[in-house]
Design a protein around this motif. Sequence first.
Motif, short mmCIF file in Angstrom:
data_model
loop_
_atom_site.label_atom_id
_atom_site.label_comp_id
_atom_site.label_asym_id
_atom_site.label_seq_id
_atom_site.Cartn_x
_atom_site.Cartn_y
_atom_site.Cartn_z
N ASN B 206 10.75 26.32 9.70
CA ASN B 206 10.82 26.61 11.14
C ASN B 206 10.95 28.12 11.28
OD1 ASN B 206 11.09 26.74 13.88
ND2 ASN B 206 12.60 25.08 14.01
N LYS B 207 9.84 28.76 11.37
CA LYS B 207 9.71 30.22 11.36
C LYS B 207 10.06 30.80 10.00
CE LYS B 207 10.13 31.33 16.26
NZ LYS B 207 10.14 30.01 16.85
N LYS B 208 10.99 30.18 9.30
CA LYS B 208 11.33 30.61 7.94
C LYS B 208 11.47 29.37 7.07
CE LYS B 208 14.94 32.86 9.28
NZ LYS B 208 16.09 33.73 9.17
N VAL B 209 11.54 29.58 5.78
CA VAL B 209 11.70 28.44 4.87
C VAL B 209 13.17 28.00 4.92
CG1 VAL B 209 11.61 27.70 2.46
CG2 VAL B 209 9.83 29.21 3.36
N ILE B 210 13.36 26.74 5.34
CA ILE B 210 14.73 26.19 5.43
C ILE B 210 15.11 25.59 4.09
CG2 ILE B 210 16.24 24.58 6.68
CD1 ILE B 210 15.02 26.45 8.70
N ALA B 211 14.17 24.86 3.48
CA ALA B 211 14.44 24.23 2.17
C ALA B 211 13.12 24.06 1.44
CB ALA B 211 15.12 22.89 2.37
N ASP B 212 13.18 24.07 0.13
CA ASP B 212 11.96 23.99 -0.70
C ASP B 212 12.30 23.19 -1.95
OD1 ASP B 212 9.74 24.38 -2.26
OD2 ASP B 212 9.63 26.54 -1.97
N GLY B 213 11.64 22.07 -2.16
CA GLY B 213 11.93 21.26 -3.34
C GLY B 213 11.23 19.93 -3.25
N ASN B 214 11.67 18.94 -4.06
CA ASN B 214 11.03 17.63 -3.92
C ASN B 214 11.63 16.90 -2.72
OD1 ASN B 214 13.23 15.83 -4.70
ND2 ASN B 214 13.00 16.70 -6.76
N PRO B 215 10.95 15.89 -2.20
CA PRO B 215 11.40 15.26 -0.95
C PRO B 215 12.85 14.76 -1.00
CG PRO B 215 9.19 14.55 -1.47
CD PRO B 215 9.65 15.35 -2.64
N ARG B 216 13.27 14.27 -2.16
CA ARG B 216 14.65 13.79 -2.27
C ARG B 216 15.66 14.92 -2.04
NH1 ARG B 216 16.40 9.30 -4.25
NH2 ARG B 216 14.95 7.66 -4.82
N GLN B 217 15.27 16.12 -2.48
CA GLN B 217 16.17 17.27 -2.32
C GLN B 217 16.19 17.81 -0.90
OE1 GLN B 217 14.17 19.63 -5.33
NE2 GLN B 217 15.96 19.57 -6.69
N VAL B 218 15.02 17.84 -0.28
CA VAL B 218 14.95 18.53 1.01
C VAL B 218 15.07 17.61 2.23
CG1 VAL B 218 13.57 20.40 0.04
CG2 VAL B 218 12.43 18.52 1.17
N LEU B 219 14.72 16.35 2.06
CA LEU B 219 14.83 15.46 3.22
C LEU B 219 16.26 14.94 3.34
CD1 LEU B 219 11.44 13.48 3.14
CD2 LEU B 219 12.07 15.46 4.54
N THR B 220 17.12 15.82 3.82
CA THR B 220 18.52 15.46 4.05
C THR B 220 18.82 15.66 5.53
OG1 THR B 220 19.36 17.70 3.73
CG2 THR B 220 19.13 16.34 1.75
N PRO B 221 19.81 14.96 6.06
CA PRO B 221 20.13 15.12 7.50
C PRO B 221 20.40 16.58 7.87
CG PRO B 221 21.27 13.22 6.60
CD PRO B 221 20.63 13.90 5.44
N GLN B 222 21.09 17.31 6.98
CA GLN B 222 21.43 18.70 7.30
C GLN B 222 20.16 19.55 7.42
OE1 GLN B 222 22.72 17.00 4.63
NE2 GLN B 222 24.71 16.48 5.55
N VAL B 223 19.31 19.44 6.40
CA VAL B 223 18.07 20.25 6.40
C VAL B 223 17.18 19.88 7.59
CG1 VAL B 223 15.90 20.64 5.17
CG2 VAL B 223 18.06 20.68 3.91
N LEU B 224 17.07 18.58 7.85
CA LEU B 224 16.19 18.14 8.94
C LEU B 224 16.71 18.60 10.30
CD1 LEU B 224 15.31 14.59 7.60
CD2 LEU B 224 13.75 16.52 7.85
N GLU B 225 18.03 18.57 10.48
CA GLU B 225 18.59 19.03 11.76
C GLU B 225 18.36 20.53 11.92
OE1 GLU B 225 22.49 17.69 12.72
OE2 GLU B 225 22.44 18.69 14.68
N GLN B 226 18.50 21.24 10.80
CA GLN B 226 18.27 22.69 10.85
C GLN B 226 16.78 22.98 11.14
OE1 GLN B 226 19.87 24.51 7.28
NE2 GLN B 226 19.46 26.55 8.06
N THR B 227 15.90 22.14 10.61
CA THR B 227 14.46 22.36 10.78
C THR B 227 14.00 21.96 12.17
OG1 THR B 227 14.16 21.87 8.44
CG2 THR B 227 12.18 21.87 9.80
#
Lengths: 283, 256
Positions: B206-227
């Motif tokens: 979201n304008k910048k990289v919030i998280a980068d990795g495999n889906p298990r690593q990045v698809l978390t409630p915290q990352v998704l809310e931030q994104t």
Amino acid sequence: MILAIDLMEPYGFQFFRHGLVVATIAGALCGLLGVFVVLRGMSYIGHGLSHAVFGGAAASAVLRINYFLGAGVWGIISGLLIARVARRRVLGADAAIGVVTTASFALGLALMNRYGQAGKSIEAVLFGSVLGVQMVDIYAVSGVALLGLVVVVLGYRRLLFSTFDRDVAQVSGVNVSAVEAGLLAMLSITILVTMRVIGTLLISALLVIPAASARMTTNSFARMLWISPIIGASTCFVGMNLSYFLNTSASATIILLDALVFVIVYAVAGTRNRMKMASLGHI
Amino acid sequence: MTSTPLIDCSHVSCTYGNAPVVDDVYLQINRGEFVGIVGPSGSGKTTLLNAIMGAHPVAHGTITLQPNLTIGYVPQVETVDWYFPVTVEEVIVMTRTKSSWWPRITASERNAVREVLGQLGIADVAHRHIRELSGGQQQRVFLARAMFSQPDILIMDEPTSGVDVRTRHEILHLLADLHEKGLTILLTTHDLNGLAAHLPRLVCFNKKVIADGNPRQVLTPQVLEQTYGAPMDVLEHGGMPLVVDHGRVAMRGEGK
């Protein structure tokens, strides 16, 4: 035999022969370029550019400089200005055309009012006249037609790619801005050399109707590039002959004939092909 | 030994006027990777792709492409004028603007078109108008156009946008096959469950990289809310993360 002699009657006049040659070549040329005008959704451009060139024609007449030079330079500058304004996507191409060309047309009218001597030649530019066609017009329209053919053949893939998919063409290395500027310059020159026969007010029809008719007859871009010039040239040829016998304006007769061809093609194409016309909503 | 990345974005920022749309992005794409960028509408995903392809200016930072990198680009099919008078063959060959000026399609080009269409399982549609194809075939045609230049990397903008479930499955399997054959793929998508969760590498953006990795690593409630700026839950289904947004849960609750 009597019919054959009658039909050949206008060919006894040099002005008619000259006008017929210029109109037929102009029809083919406008038909060819009209394919890009119609498919790019720029049908208003012919109308706009012809008005812009009128400004240049008026200025040339008033300043007593060569028509082709004055109106030509004026037209090309107008085309490039439209491309420049339209590139800033805040305004669409239609708004850019509206601003640049109406201002140019208004300037032409103001010059006519202020220095009214140029009236006759300007009237010929507005409505077209086969009487005024000279050898130089034949050379000019033939040269531009040849140039148009060379441009379309050599630039075919770039023109097709940037017309169909502007953004992808750009990221694929096609200089889309240069292609568009070249096309507008080509249109300006075409209008310049044809407007003395067809006239400013009706030239846009020649850029749109043959291509629109051709679009309904085929689903191939390549075939459309053949069919549209053939329709344009044929209607100009027949229209010129008809205008002599009907004693009507050549340009009006040509455009009416084009419109008739459009109606016939539209009717014959039927419901299935009418679907294709959804893409021509801008006409 | 580490190989040079195909694409190396270092502190990249892009703007529209004065408004920043991509902000200090650091991203590397290596040969053989299959990367998805997910983020909300207006998050700058397409701008980043355009900047990588040189179609949008970079305000700050640098984008380094491997020398002689060939990119095959597949735009959103929703932007295509399906009434334009072109056949499938014409669509694919029109990209050859540098190697040939001759308007007519040559015999060797025709064979190459058949080959690439055959690879994508639509060998028999070469002479059909693009409007006459199904949604899956249409997407494959534009994939074929991108593949025609034998690219080092395939860049796709929302390949499953506006397509039905069956077509989405077709596209996903097709891309997986191409990746298996060694093609590097970078795509953007809104489709978290249908596409993003299946990819080997995911970038939340979201304008910048919030998280980068495999889906298990990045698809978390915290990352998704931030994104996405909205609360989301992540469940597990068949060993894969399944994103459920609170809006849907609330709607269902109201229905009861």
